[in-house]
Design a protein around this motif. Sequence first.
Motif, mmCIF file in Angstrom:
data_model
loop_
_atom_site.group_PDB
_atom_site.id
_atom_site.type_symbol
_atom_site.label_atom_id
_atom_site.label_comp_id
_atom_site.label_asym_id
_atom_site.label_seq_id
_atom_site.Cartn_x
_atom_site.Cartn_y
_atom_site.Cartn_z
ATOM 1 N N TRP A 125 0.775 -1.188 0.043
ATOM 2 C CA TRP A 125 -0.036 -0.080 0.024
ATOM 3 C C TRP A 125 0.821 1.212 0.138
ATOM 4 C CZ3 TRP A 125 -0.764 4.200 2.973
ATOM 5 C CH2 TRP A 125 -1.795 4.923 2.862
ATOM 6 N N GLN A 132 -4.831 -0.143 -4.601
ATOM 7 C CA GLN A 132 -5.716 -0.507 -3.890
ATOM 8 C C GLN A 132 -7.099 -0.538 -4.600
ATOM 9 O OE1 GLN A 132 -6.332 -0.620 -0.580
ATOM 10 N NE2 GLN A 132 -3.983 -0.786 -0.336
ATOM 11 N N PRO A 135 -8.151 -5.240 -5.968
ATOM 12 C CA PRO A 135 -7.871 -6.128 -4.851
ATOM 13 C C PRO A 135 -6.974 -7.281 -5.278
ATOM 14 C CG PRO A 135 -10.071 -5.452 -4.792
ATOM 15 C CD PRO A 135 -9.637 -4.873 -6.185
#
Length: 524
Positions: A125, A132, A135
């Motif tokens: 991240w 993001q 997924p």
Amino acid sequence: MSEKSTSTAAVAARGGLLRSGMVVSTMTLVSRVLGLVRDVVIAMLLGAGSGADAFFVAFKIPNFMRRLFAEGAFNQAFVPVLSEYATQRTRAEVRELLDAVAGSLGFVLVLITALAIAASPWLVWVFAPGFQSDPGKLALTAEMLRLTFPYLLLISLTAFAGSVLNTWERFAVPAFTPVLLNLCLIGSAMWLTPLMRDPALGLAWGVLIAGAAQLLFQLPFLARLGLTPRPWPNFRHAGVRRILALMAPALFGVSVSQINLLLDTVLASFLVSGSVSWLYYSDRLVELPLGVFGIAIATVILPALSKRHAEQSREHFSHMLDWALRMVLLIGLPSALALVLLAEPLLVSLFHYGAMTDHDVVMAARSLRAYALGLLAFMLIKVLAPGYYARQDTRTPVKIGVVAMFANMVLNLALIVPLAHAGLALATALSAFLNAGLLGLGLRRRGVLTFQPGWGRYAVQVLGGCTLMGAGLWWLTPEWHAWVGWSAWRRAAELALLVVGGVMAYFGWLALTGVRLHHFRLRG
């Protein structure tokens, strides 16, 4: 004669910097050629899609930390201290230093690796926040990072061993070691990827295998020197404390270019799918001349500069820096020009197979040209930074690095909108010139860098050779769409003819204007 003076004399009796640099360049060339073969295989297997983006990020995170930590801060702090011990201390004291450094380094790396594996989704991240929105890509990257991050532990210990070997002027072994990484990844692409649910996972296993292979390869050569460490953490050791003090600022200063490249990846993760891969493929081509020549010169000059500083030989120190700058100009300028003129032919010849598309070639060419504009600056940073670290000055490059870092951020924001991923590459190139310029100016103001006579004539000779080479490549290179329809063998043959012709034109001009090999010989 004492034990320490015997070892120092043996080192001094070896060949000069040019010979050592050629050894490192040759070994690095083998590694980089295999690296290109590796990237061809990856391009055929993954192209520039989501799986490729995920693998490149999972590999870039530990690889970035390797360059920042092992090859950056640690190497630049460890080599000067080790050179001082080798020059001024006994063999027993050198072994004691190696035991303490190996143990302390290993202890820290084990902790970092364990924490990174546990926090892999959060690391992804941080390094690629744009994932993001996908997924599946985020989960795949985190899974691969758990396999690739231990590479940092293994390769950092490999860098420790390589620093010892370089200090004793066994340059060939550390320079050859990266060949094993490429062989492991090629082998994994061929034999492991078919066994995985996602082909990219096989490459992640290959990274882990490569880390172990590179470390095990260097240990016998340390044993031959009688310098195999017996690791035991000792943070109170005087040498370890000095290395840590030098490392703290060097963590940022020497690796600003790597931080800038990482910022490119972070921002590229927000752009269209494929942007991370386009930057990766173009960066890999720029890394070829940078690694073969720029890093090779930096590798041999740091131990030599450290010894001259320990011996308080200021004039020889300055001559070495001047020699390094001449070597960078000799190779860096024509290499950058060739990358700009041959961007599409190079990308087509190396990567336009399997999943790689015409659109990918066009996009990667844009960032390749932008990175190529900064190649000379990337090389200059590699040879100017050791001028500070050999003198155990790690604070000044930090201050310069902060300025370059902020300049890169501003340029990223200014150029990403009109130029997308190519704007990120161009920002990195421009900030690198600022970094190199400030490093050189600082050395000049300290009286450490004094330009030797003949620079004006030399610059004219190099620029003349580049003009002749560039005109020939511009005139003779076929339009790049024609390359797409050719077979791999014809692409290779045409590219080889252009490269050989360009090299002959460039060095032929230099020979005609009076440049000779013996002009670049300098004792280490």
